[in-house]
Write a protein that holds these residues in place. Structure first.
Motif: not given
Length: 235
Positions: A50-54, A82-84, A87-92, A94-97
């Motif tokens: 499972t890939d759970m997103r909150i 939900l995925l966006n 997703g990585p833009r919220n914690y990486d 290197a990616l634009p937030a």
């Protein structure tokens, strides 16, 4: 996971979740999203890979969705939001937030999508009466048990008439409806673990796969095989 936090959405991008509150248990497969308002003690459990997103909603938007725990069908647009938003833009770094204004706009679109969606609960209410709790334990221990209500009642010391009345008054279900819901919950968990339709049918008490497929399709809107092959878009 247990919380008294502000309201939030929980979504399984892959797999199956169960959400437990004092009102009972909801199964949340990958084509649905669960909403839990602030103030409801709860915990989540993941089944299978499972890939759970909150996603937490700000108070200004939380008031626009139901004040009770709910499960909605997730649209393609809501799913991508939900995925966006998780997703990585919220914690990486290197990616634009997302900037604050953009995030607020996307949150609002998501809430609008939930307004358009129908509540589609796979909800198993939690009994309060001791006799119903004893009956529930028998069914949880062996969902394949097809023992009639009268015989189960003798095991726990209650007449079938009393149990039927309690089921109607407390849970708003017949014994058949309640046991079917419980079995479908268990079936979703077994399917998430990779078991075949035939195995799941027999493990959950159906005499043959075709009757299981009919019951599953009635509640989920898709066959077990199609759901297992593509749970994100099973229709």
């Amino acid at each position: 996971m247990q919380s008294h936090s502000r309201g939030h959405l929980v979504y399984a991008a892959r797999g199956v979740l169960s959400v437990h509150t004092e009102r009972g248990t909801s199964i949340v497969p990958a084509n649905r999203v669960a909403w839990t308002p602030a103030g409801f003690t709860h915990y989540h459990r993941a089944h299978g890979n499972t890939d759970m997103r909150i996603l937490f909603l700000p108070a200004s938007l939380a008031r626009l969705v139901p004040a009770h725990p709910a499960v909605f069908t997730v649209s393609d647009l809501a799913r991508e939001i939900l995925l966006n938003l998780t997703g990585p833009r919220n914690y990486d770094p290197a990616l634009p937030a997302y900037d604050r204004a953009a995030r607020a706009r996307v949150h609002r679109v998501l809430v609008d999508e939930l307004h358009e969606a129908q509540e589609q609960p796979l909800h198993l209410p939690e009994p309060q009466d001791d006799r119903l709790q004893a009956l529930a334990q028998l069914l949880y221990d062996d969902p394949a048990d097809n023992t009639p209500l009268a015989e189960l009642g003798r095991t726990i010391g209650a007449s079938p008439r009393t149990l039927s009345r309690l089921l109607h008054n407390e849970l708003g279900m017949t014994f058949y409806e309640w046991r079917t819901q419980l079995r479908i919950h268990q079936a979703l968990i077994l399917l998430a673990d990779g078991h075949t339709t035939t195995h799941v049918a027999h493990a959950c008490g159906w005499s043959n796969p075709s009757t299981f497929i009919t019951a599953f399709t009635t509640l989920l809107g898709t066959t077990p095989g199609r759901y297992q092959t593509n749970p994100r878009h099973p229709t």
